[in-house]
Design a protein around this motif. Structure first.
Motif, PDB file in Angstrom:
ATOM      1  N   ARG A  35      -6.337  10.473  79.272  1.00 44.11           N
ATOM      2  CA  ARG A  35      -5.676  10.864  80.524  1.00 44.11           C
ATOM      3  C   ARG A  35      -6.464  11.984  81.208  1.00 44.11           C
ATOM      4  NH1 ARG A  35      -0.668  14.378  81.201  1.00 44.11           N
ATOM      5  NH2 ARG A  35      -0.195  14.145  83.399  1.00 44.11           N
ATOM      6  N   GLU A  41      -1.242  19.095  75.815  1.00 38.60           N
ATOM      7  CA  GLU A  41      -1.056  17.766  76.426  1.00 38.60           C
ATOM      8  C   GLU A  41      -2.360  17.131  76.901  1.00 38.60           C
ATOM      9  OE1 GLU A  41       0.229  20.737  79.699  1.00 38.60           O
ATOM     10  OE2 GLU A  41       0.414  20.595  77.537  1.00 38.60           O
ATOM     11  N   TRP A  42      -3.448  17.897  76.965  1.00 41.70           N
ATOM     12  CA  TRP A  42      -4.739  17.374  77.400  1.00 41.70           C
ATOM     13  C   TRP A  42      -5.698  17.141  76.242  1.00 41.70           C
ATOM     14  CZ3 TRP A  42      -4.067  15.579  81.914  1.00 41.70           C
ATOM     15  CH2 TRP A  42      -3.240  16.210  82.829  1.00 41.70           C
ATOM     16  N   ARG A  43      -5.305  17.537  75.055  1.00 42.78           N
ATOM     17  CA  ARG A  43      -6.195  17.387  73.898  1.00 42.78           C
ATOM     18  C   ARG A  43      -6.261  15.941  73.432  1.00 42.78           C
ATOM     19  NH1 ARG A  43      -3.617  22.591  70.935  1.00 42.78           N
ATOM     20  NH2 ARG A  43      -4.401  24.114  72.438  1.00 42.78           N
ATOM     21  N   HIS A  44      -7.302  15.644  72.672  1.00 43.96           N
ATOM     22  CA  HIS A  44      -7.495  14.299  72.129  1.00 43.96           C
ATOM     23  C   HIS A  44      -6.290  13.900  71.282  1.00 43.96           C
ATOM     24  CE1 HIS A  44      -9.344  10.970  69.919  1.00 43.96           C
ATOM     25  NE2 HIS A  44     -10.238  10.928  70.903  1.00 43.96           N
ATOM     26  N   GLU A  45      -5.990  12.624  71.290  1.00 47.15           N
ATOM     27  CA  GLU A  45      -4.837  12.107  70.567  1.00 47.15           C
ATOM     28  C   GLU A  45      -4.942  12.331  69.055  1.00 47.15           C
ATOM     29  OE1 GLU A  45      -6.611  10.439  72.859  1.00 47.15           O
ATOM     30  OE2 GLU A  45      -5.196  10.207  74.494  1.00 47.15           O
ATOM     31  N   LYS A  46      -6.175  12.333  68.542  1.00 50.54           N
ATOM     32  CA  LYS A  46      -6.386  12.552  67.111  1.00 50.54           C
ATOM     33  C   LYS A  46      -6.501  14.054  66.858  1.00 50.54           C
ATOM     34  CE  LYS A  46      -8.844   8.254  66.181  1.00 50.54           C
ATOM     35  NZ  LYS A  46     -10.096   7.669  65.712  1.00 50.54           N
ATOM     36  N   GLU A  47      -5.599  14.595  66.092  1.00 46.52           N
ATOM     37  CA  GLU A  47      -5.615  16.034  65.816  1.00 46.52           C
ATOM     38  C   GLU A  47      -6.870  16.469  65.071  1.00 46.52           C
ATOM     39  OE1 GLU A  47      -2.020  17.546  64.119  1.00 46.52           O
ATOM     40  OE2 GLU A  47      -0.768  16.447  65.537  1.00 46.52           O
ATOM     41  N   SER A  92      -8.170  14.144  75.978  1.00 50.68           N
ATOM     42  CA  SER A  92      -7.492  12.848  75.958  1.00 50.68           C
ATOM     43  C   SER A  92      -8.066  11.917  77.024  1.00 50.68           C
ATOM     44  CB  SER A  92      -5.993  13.051  76.223  1.00 50.68           C
ATOM     45  OG  SER A  92      -5.795  13.509  77.548  1.00 50.68           O
TER      46      SER A  92
END
Length: 66
Positions: free
Chosen positions: A44, A29-35, A42
């Motif tokens: 956030r 849930e904290w990773r960058h939006e782009k895989e 992210s």
């Protein structure tokens, strides 16, 4: 590494333990939006870390100047 930072009086802003998994990797849930971007967190995450940094600076200033 932490000992070296402390010895040099370099402040460290830690991330909460529940933001990482058992191996020390960032929770999904904290990773960058782009895989395709495995290196960045992210927006956030960044916003919350900025808040934590500001809070720590305020606390440090209050401790220093009483």
């Amino acid at each position: 590494m932490l000992g070296e930072l402390q010895a040099r009086s370099i402040p460290l802003v830690r991330i909460p333990q529940d933001w990482v998994d058992d191996e020390g990797f960032m929770q999904p849930e904290w990773r960058h939006e782009k895989e395709t971007d495995p290196h960045h967190a992210s927006a956030r995450f960044g916003a919350l870390m900025i808040r934590r940094i500001c809070e720590q600076l305020i606390d440090d200033e209050a401790r220093t100047n009483g």
